[in-house]
Design a protein around this motif. Structure first.
Motif, PDB file in Angstrom:
ATOM      1  N   LEU A   1       0.835  -1.205   0.000  1.00  0.00           N
ATOM      2  CA  LEU A   1       0.000   0.000   0.000  1.00  0.00           C
ATOM      3  C   LEU A   1       0.873   1.260   0.000  1.00  0.00           C
ATOM      4  O   LEU A   1       0.676   2.191  -0.802  1.00  0.00           O
ATOM      5  CB  LEU A   1      -0.910  -0.005   1.232  1.00  0.00           C
ATOM      6  CG  LEU A   1      -1.804   1.220   1.403  1.00  0.00           C
ATOM      7  CD1 LEU A   1      -2.853   1.248   0.295  1.00  0.00           C
ATOM      8  CD2 LEU A   1      -2.483   1.213   2.768  1.00  0.00           C
ATOM      9  N   ALA A   2       1.899   1.271   0.880  1.00  0.00           N
ATOM     10  CA  ALA A   2       2.773   2.446   0.959  1.00  0.00           C
ATOM     11  C   ALA A   2       3.535   2.653  -0.345  1.00  0.00           C
ATOM     12  O   ALA A   2       3.689   3.778  -0.810  1.00  0.00           O
ATOM     13  CB  ALA A   2       3.755   2.290   2.126  1.00  0.00           C
ATOM     14  N   LEU A   3       3.954   1.537  -0.958  1.00  0.00           N
ATOM     15  CA  LEU A   3       4.688   1.641  -2.226  1.00  0.00           C
ATOM     16  C   LEU A   3       3.786   2.224  -3.314  1.00  0.00           C
ATOM     17  O   LEU A   3       4.190   3.117  -4.063  1.00  0.00           O
ATOM     18  CB  LEU A   3       5.211   0.267  -2.641  1.00  0.00           C
ATOM     19  CG  LEU A   3       5.978   0.214  -3.963  1.00  0.00           C
ATOM     20  CD1 LEU A   3       7.237   1.047  -3.884  1.00  0.00           C
ATOM     21  CD2 LEU A   3       6.319  -1.216  -4.340  1.00  0.00           C
ATOM     22  N   GLY A   4       2.544   1.732  -3.350  1.00  0.00           N
ATOM     23  CA  GLY A   4       1.596   2.241  -4.349  1.00  0.00           C
ATOM     24  C   GLY A   4       1.363   3.731  -4.173  1.00  0.00           C
ATOM     25  O   GLY A   4       1.407   4.509  -5.134  1.00  0.00           O
ATOM     26  N   LEU A   5       1.139   4.137  -2.922  1.00  0.00           N
ATOM     27  CA  LEU A   5       0.896   5.560  -2.660  1.00  0.00           C
ATOM     28  C   LEU A   5       2.133   6.383  -3.004  1.00  0.00           C
ATOM     29  O   LEU A   5       2.026   7.475  -3.565  1.00  0.00           O
ATOM     30  CB  LEU A   5       0.527   5.760  -1.184  1.00  0.00           C
ATOM     31  CG  LEU A   5      -0.838   5.222  -0.754  1.00  0.00           C
ATOM     32  CD1 LEU A   5      -1.038   5.420   0.740  1.00  0.00           C
ATOM     33  CD2 LEU A   5      -1.953   5.901  -1.528  1.00  0.00           C
ATOM     34  N   ALA A   6       3.313   5.850  -2.672  1.00  0.00           N
ATOM     35  CA  ALA A   6       4.552   6.597  -2.954  1.00  0.00           C
ATOM     36  C   ALA A   6       4.745   6.755  -4.459  1.00  0.00           C
ATOM     37  O   ALA A   6       5.152   7.818  -4.923  1.00  0.00           O
ATOM     38  CB  ALA A   6       5.750   5.886  -2.327  1.00  0.00           C
ATOM     39  N   LEU A   7       4.437   5.701  -5.229  1.00  0.00           N
ATOM     40  CA  LEU A   7       4.564   5.799  -6.693  1.00  0.00           C
ATOM     41  C   LEU A   7       3.615   6.858  -7.229  1.00  0.00           C
ATOM     42  O   LEU A   7       3.967   7.642  -8.098  1.00  0.00           O
ATOM     43  CB  LEU A   7       4.270   4.444  -7.344  1.00  0.00           C
ATOM     44  CG  LEU A   7       5.358   3.376  -7.178  1.00  0.00           C
ATOM     45  CD1 LEU A   7       4.849   2.030  -7.688  1.00  0.00           C
ATOM     46  CD2 LEU A   7       6.627   3.766  -7.907  1.00  0.00           C
ATOM     47  N   LEU A   8       2.392   6.882  -6.674  1.00  0.00           N
ATOM     48  CA  LEU A   8       1.425   7.898  -7.097  1.00  0.00           C
ATOM     49  C   LEU A   8       1.926   9.291  -6.740  1.00  0.00           C
ATOM     50  O   LEU A   8       1.911  10.206  -7.549  1.00  0.00           O
ATOM     51  CB  LEU A   8       0.078   7.668  -6.401  1.00  0.00           C
ATOM     52  CG  LEU A   8      -0.828   6.610  -6.975  1.00  0.00           C
ATOM     53  CD1 LEU A   8      -2.099   6.508  -6.148  1.00  0.00           C
ATOM     54  CD2 LEU A   8      -1.175   6.943  -8.417  1.00  0.00           C
ATOM     55  N   ALA A   9       2.383   9.440  -5.494  1.00  0.00           N
ATOM     56  CA  ALA A   9       2.761  10.767  -5.008  1.00  0.00           C
ATOM     57  C   ALA A   9       4.064  11.242  -5.620  1.00  0.00           C
ATOM     58  O   ALA A   9       4.425  12.404  -5.491  1.00  0.00           O
ATOM     59  CB  ALA A   9       2.883  10.747  -3.486  1.00  0.00           C
ATOM     60  N   ASN A  10       4.790  10.345  -6.290  1.00  0.00           N
ATOM     61  CA  ASN A  10       6.052  10.735  -6.916  1.00  0.00           C
ATOM     62  C   ASN A  10       5.832  11.340  -8.304  1.00  0.00           C
ATOM     63  O   ASN A  10       6.758  11.836  -8.922  1.00  0.00           O
ATOM     64  CB  ASN A  10       6.977   9.515  -7.007  1.00  0.00           C
ATOM     65  CG  ASN A  10       8.415   9.920  -7.216  1.00  0.00           C
ATOM     66  OD1 ASN A  10       8.845  10.955  -6.697  1.00  0.00           O
ATOM     67  ND2 ASN A  10       9.154   9.157  -7.980  1.00  0.00           N
ATOM     68  N   GLN A  11       4.589  11.288  -8.779  1.00  0.00           N
ATOM     69  CA  GLN A  11       4.292  11.880 -10.086  1.00  0.00           C
ATOM     70  C   GLN A  11       4.346  13.401  -9.963  1.00  0.00           C
ATOM     71  O   GLN A  11       4.057  13.953  -8.916  1.00  0.00           O
ATOM     72  CB  GLN A  11       2.899  11.463 -10.570  1.00  0.00           C
ATOM     73  CG  GLN A  11       2.669   9.978 -10.598  1.00  0.00           C
ATOM     74  CD  GLN A  11       3.540   9.282 -11.617  1.00  0.00           C
ATOM     75  OE1 GLN A  11       3.728   9.795 -12.702  1.00  0.00           O
ATOM     76  NE2 GLN A  11       4.088   8.139 -11.257  1.00  0.00           N
ATOM     77  N   LYS A  12       4.715  14.030 -11.076  1.00  0.00           N
ATOM     78  CA  LYS A  12       4.743  15.496 -11.061  1.00  0.00           C
ATOM     79  C   LYS A  12       3.356  15.997 -11.457  1.00  0.00           C
ATOM     80  O   LYS A  12       3.059  16.179 -12.624  1.00  0.00           O
ATOM     81  CB  LYS A  12       5.797  16.015 -12.037  1.00  0.00           C
ATOM     82  CG  LYS A  12       7.200  15.849 -11.511  1.00  0.00           C
ATOM     83  CD  LYS A  12       8.187  16.714 -12.265  1.00  0.00           C
ATOM     84  CE  LYS A  12       9.593  16.481 -11.787  1.00  0.00           C
ATOM     85  NZ  LYS A  12      10.255  15.369 -12.457  1.00  0.00           N
TER      86      LYS A  12
ATOM     87  N   LYS B   1      -0.141  18.620 -10.345  1.00  0.00           N
ATOM     88  CA  LYS B   1      -0.515  19.810  -9.589  1.00  0.00           C
ATOM     89  C   LYS B   1      -1.097  19.398  -8.245  1.00  0.00           C
ATOM     90  O   LYS B   1      -1.875  18.454  -8.175  1.00  0.00           O
ATOM     91  CB  LYS B   1      -1.543  20.617 -10.385  1.00  0.00           C
ATOM     92  CG  LYS B   1      -1.101  22.037 -10.628  1.00  0.00           C
ATOM     93  CD  LYS B   1      -2.140  22.828 -11.372  1.00  0.00           C
ATOM     94  CE  LYS B   1      -1.558  24.179 -11.733  1.00  0.00           C
ATOM     95  NZ  LYS B   1      -2.424  24.925 -12.624  1.00  0.00           N
ATOM     96  N   GLY B   2      -0.730  20.106  -7.183  1.00  0.00           N
ATOM     97  CA  GLY B   2      -1.321  19.860  -5.871  1.00  0.00           C
ATOM     98  C   GLY B   2      -0.897  18.549  -5.248  1.00  0.00           C
ATOM     99  O   GLY B   2      -1.544  18.060  -4.329  1.00  0.00           O
ATOM    100  N   ILE B   3       0.203  17.954  -5.750  1.00  0.00           N
ATOM    101  CA  ILE B   3       0.632  16.657  -5.239  1.00  0.00           C
ATOM    102  C   ILE B   3       1.134  16.788  -3.801  1.00  0.00           C
ATOM    103  O   ILE B   3       1.062  15.851  -3.021  1.00  0.00           O
ATOM    104  CB  ILE B   3       1.704  16.035  -6.163  1.00  0.00           C
ATOM    105  CG1 ILE B   3       1.768  14.518  -5.964  1.00  0.00           C
ATOM    106  CG2 ILE B   3       3.054  16.651  -5.956  1.00  0.00           C
ATOM    107  CD1 ILE B   3       0.604  13.780  -6.526  1.00  0.00           C
ATOM    108  N   GLY B   4       1.609  17.990  -3.451  1.00  0.00           N
ATOM    109  CA  GLY B   4       2.098  18.227  -2.096  1.00  0.00           C
ATOM    110  C   GLY B   4       1.026  17.960  -1.053  1.00  0.00           C
ATOM    111  O   GLY B   4       1.304  17.416   0.022  1.00  0.00           O
ATOM    112  N   PHE B   5      -0.216  18.315  -1.405  1.00  0.00           N
ATOM    113  CA  PHE B   5      -1.331  18.086  -0.487  1.00  0.00           C
ATOM    114  C   PHE B   5      -1.478  16.593  -0.203  1.00  0.00           C
ATOM    115  O   PHE B   5      -1.642  16.174   0.944  1.00  0.00           O
ATOM    116  CB  PHE B   5      -2.609  18.655  -1.112  1.00  0.00           C
ATOM    117  CG  PHE B   5      -3.855  18.315  -0.366  1.00  0.00           C
ATOM    118  CD1 PHE B   5      -4.137  18.915   0.855  1.00  0.00           C
ATOM    119  CD2 PHE B   5      -4.747  17.384  -0.878  1.00  0.00           C
ATOM    120  CE1 PHE B   5      -5.292  18.602   1.541  1.00  0.00           C
ATOM    121  CE2 PHE B   5      -5.900  17.055  -0.192  1.00  0.00           C
ATOM    122  CZ  PHE B   5      -6.176  17.666   1.022  1.00  0.00           C
TER     123      PHE B   5
END
Lengths: 305, 364
Positions: free
Chosen positions: A99-110, A112-116
């Protein structure tokens, strides 16, 4: 060391030389003292106590040798708690890391608003076990909890999450995954950040698929981070206590009586400190073996740069 | 045939920061084309646009006669060598060279052949089973080249590939890359900030500054006839000496006693002289006298520094010259070695225009 050697070479005839080993020990002294007081002493004391019958204050009374161990290994209750622990680890570690890996892969995309989303995904790291457990206690509440509301909305049967021996362990595992995800996510995201973007660009120019670059670039280069996360999660999972204490207290029918909780009960409820110490030693040995096996197994699969 | 044809290309980030402005040029097939400019001039961005790693904001990009601006990187028939080589640390040299070839549906047998061929060409035969971390900087550089060669793409893009090597190795690799490109006949677009690399490797140079083209031409044309002050001071080491002039009737005065025929222009004029064109006036009447401020004797050549109207000027002479600091020496500059630039626009004042219509096709 080099500095020390240089100095020795520069003054070969100095009258008194501070032995290098002793000097090194002196630098290590602060951590040696801390480790000795808080780790080594309790550890040896635990091993010592596990060989004795103790009184209610925990003082060793009668030497019984390995009797606690043989009793434990033949006791169905200890075996049940061993099984519960292993199951709990199997429920929480793979699911949590994936789960953490999946979320990290998603959040590593460039995007807009990914910081949130990065903040959101890592937010459970900032919550205490007690607070999270209380939240989940409400979620699982059979009368007012949202878990059952969701079940009925989906047209499913309402469940006695924490009260049914068949579902209790999974019901504790879910909050545990939720709690651990924040930390694992953050570490994995850091690992992903460290992978050179030009490697992916090189893959793009070659025209490899996204799945191929995940398999051939991301996972191998993330493997040291993954190994770290799996190790930490494993050890954490073996030592789970807080959420068990708050959510189920080892019940129902000892179905969530994981080893650490069983140690706690034996030591501070039943005042059977000798047996509790023996369990602690067994848990220690168990974690040690699992970690060694894990390192051996992953030696060839982890690529340190 | 044009391998790459860029016209009126613009690139802006977030719709405002102009990185590239109205860039138009073409690269012929088999040409070694060098894009050179100071850091931040947009040269890497331009290369990444050609590679398809960045999008075009406006303008067109044609590659091999086809519209390429909307194509994906792998459809553009290119290979790319990155500044940091982009080697996969967990793969062996062989796997690194072959990375991605499976996508092009090339038989295993043929892949191995290509790998061995590229390795042989680059002298990597012994190293095929090593990991990148067991290689030296120069060897890693060769592996990156090997990947570009094995892909057999007709166009090769290089982004400052030599800048991580030490000076000695860089000189060696410079020649190697150039020979390799000639032998394989690939079209090369090479980005660098190092004007020496540009001068020594290129068929043609494009000088870029602040996102717009300053000059395109063969290295010696760019060197001998710089189009503006920026090119004059960027290409050449040490750079061209520049000074402001004052008008004295029909002549321009550069400094006390040194005048030159004025170009047909009413605006202010800068004059420029290459360091090697400032010669020691032993017998001839000197153009002017200079006071030696500093001297660098390099063995094969001597750099002599002095002040000209407050600016630091450098003269470069072959051989070893031993002057004392503070010594007053006579210097001579031939009139046709003085370059003039419009002080307002920085543009060259056309005493010698570029030979018209000279393209690569004619040169080849």
């Amino acid at each position: 060391m080099i500095a020390v050697k240089d100095r020795l070479r520069a003054e070969p005839k100095s009258r008194w030389r501070f032995p290098v080993t002793l000097e090194g020990m002196l630098y290590l002294l602060p951590s040696i003292v801390l480790f000795a007081v808080f780790l080594f002493y309790p550890m040896f004391k635990t091993i010592y106590l596990s060989l004795f019958l103790t009184d209610a204050q925990g003082n060793a009374q009668i030497f019984v040798g390995l009797e606690h161990y043989s009793q434990l290994l033949s006791s169905p209750s200890f075996r049940a708690s061993l099984k519960a622990t292993v199951l709990f680890v199997l429920y929480t570690v793979p699911a949590g890391v994936i789960l953490a890996l999946g979320l990290a892969l998603l959040a590593n995309q460039k995007l807009k608003g990914i910081g949130f989303f990065r903040t959101l995904f890592s937010s459970t790291m900032g919550m205490s076990v007690a607070a999270s457990s209380v939240i989940w206690l409400f979620i699982y509440n059979p009368a007012i909890g949202i878990a059952n509301t969701i079940m009925t909305t989906l047209g499913l049967q309402e469940m006695q999450w924490l009260l049914n021996p068949d579902t209790a362990l999974i019901s504790v595992a879910i909050p545990t995954i939720w709690m651990n995800t924040g930390f694992s996510f953050l570490i994995l995201l850091g690992g992903l950040h460290n992978i050179d973007a030009s490697l992916y660009e090189s893959g793009k120019i070659a025209g490899v698929s996204d799945f191929y670059s995940l398999r051939k670039i991301t996972l191998p280069l993330l493997s040291p981070t993954l190994l770290f996360i799996v190790t930490v999660s494993l050890i954490n999972s073996f030592q789970t206590f807080g959420q068990i204490d708050i959510l189920t207290k080892g019940g129902p029918m000892e179905s969530t009586n994981v080893i650490v909780y069983s140690i706690f009960k034996d030591a501070f409820v039943n005042f059977n400190i000798g047996s509790a110490s023996a369990q602690a030693v067994l848990l220690f040995a168990f974690i040690l073996i699992v970690t060694i096996l894990q390192f051996k197994w992953s030696e060839k699969k982890v690529h340190y740069q | 045939m044009k391998a790459i044809d860029v016209s009126n290309l613009n690139k802006a980030y977030r719709g405002e920061d102009m990185v590239l402005e109205d860039v138009s040029f073409d690269v012929q097939q088999g040409e070694f084309f060098v894009i050179v400019g100071p850091s931040g001039c947009g040269k890497s961005t331009l290369l990444r646009i050609i590679a398809g790693l960045e999008e075009i904001s406006a303008g067109t990009l044609y590659m091999n006669g086809e519209e390429a601006g909307s194509k994906r990187p792998n459809e553009r028939q290119i290979s790319m060598v990155f500044q940091n080589y982009a080697l996969f640390p967990h793969l062996s040299v062989r796997e690194n060279i072959l990375f991605g070839l499976h996508v092009k549906k090339i038989a295993k047998q043929q892949q191995q052949e290509r790998c061995l061929e590229a390795a042989h060409l680059l002298g990597l035969d012994e190293l095929l089973d090593r990991k990148p971390r067991e290689l030296s900087g120069g060897q890693r550089q060769r592996v990156a080249l090997g990947r570009a060669i094995a892909s057999e793409a007709p166009i090769c893009l290089m982004d400052e590939p030599l800048s991580n090597l030490d000076a000695k190795l860089r000189t060696k690799m410079r020649a190697e890359v150039r020979q390799l490109q000639r032998r394989l006949g690939m079209t090369m677009v090479y980005v660098t900030h190092d004007q020496v690399e540009a001068m020594t490797m290129a068929d043609r140079i494009m000088v870029l500054n602040e996102g717009s083209i300053q000059q395109i031409g063969r290295p010696l044309d760019v060197y001998n006839y710089p189009q503006n002050l920026f090119v004059a001071t960027f290409i050449g080491s040490p750079p061209m000496n520049i000074t402001k002039t004052t008008r004295k009737g029909r002549r321009l005065q550069l400094t006390d006693g040194w005048t030159a025929a004025a170009p047909d222009l009413t605006e202010d004029v800068y004059a420029g002289v290459r360091p090697e064109h400032l010669t020691y006036a032993a017998d001839a009447p000197p153009s002017f006298f200079a006071t030696v401020e500093h001297l660098e004797i390099l063995g094969t050549e001597t750099l002599l520094m002095f002040r000209m109207n407050g600016e630091l000027w450098i003269a470069k002479w072959p051989g070893q010259w031993d002057f004392r600091e503070g010594q007053n020496i006579p210097l001579k500059v031939a009139d046709d070695h003085i370059h003039f630039f419009n002080a307002a626009t920085g543009e060259r004042i056309g005493s010698r225009p570029l030979p018209a219509g000279l393209t690569m096709e004619a040169a080849l």
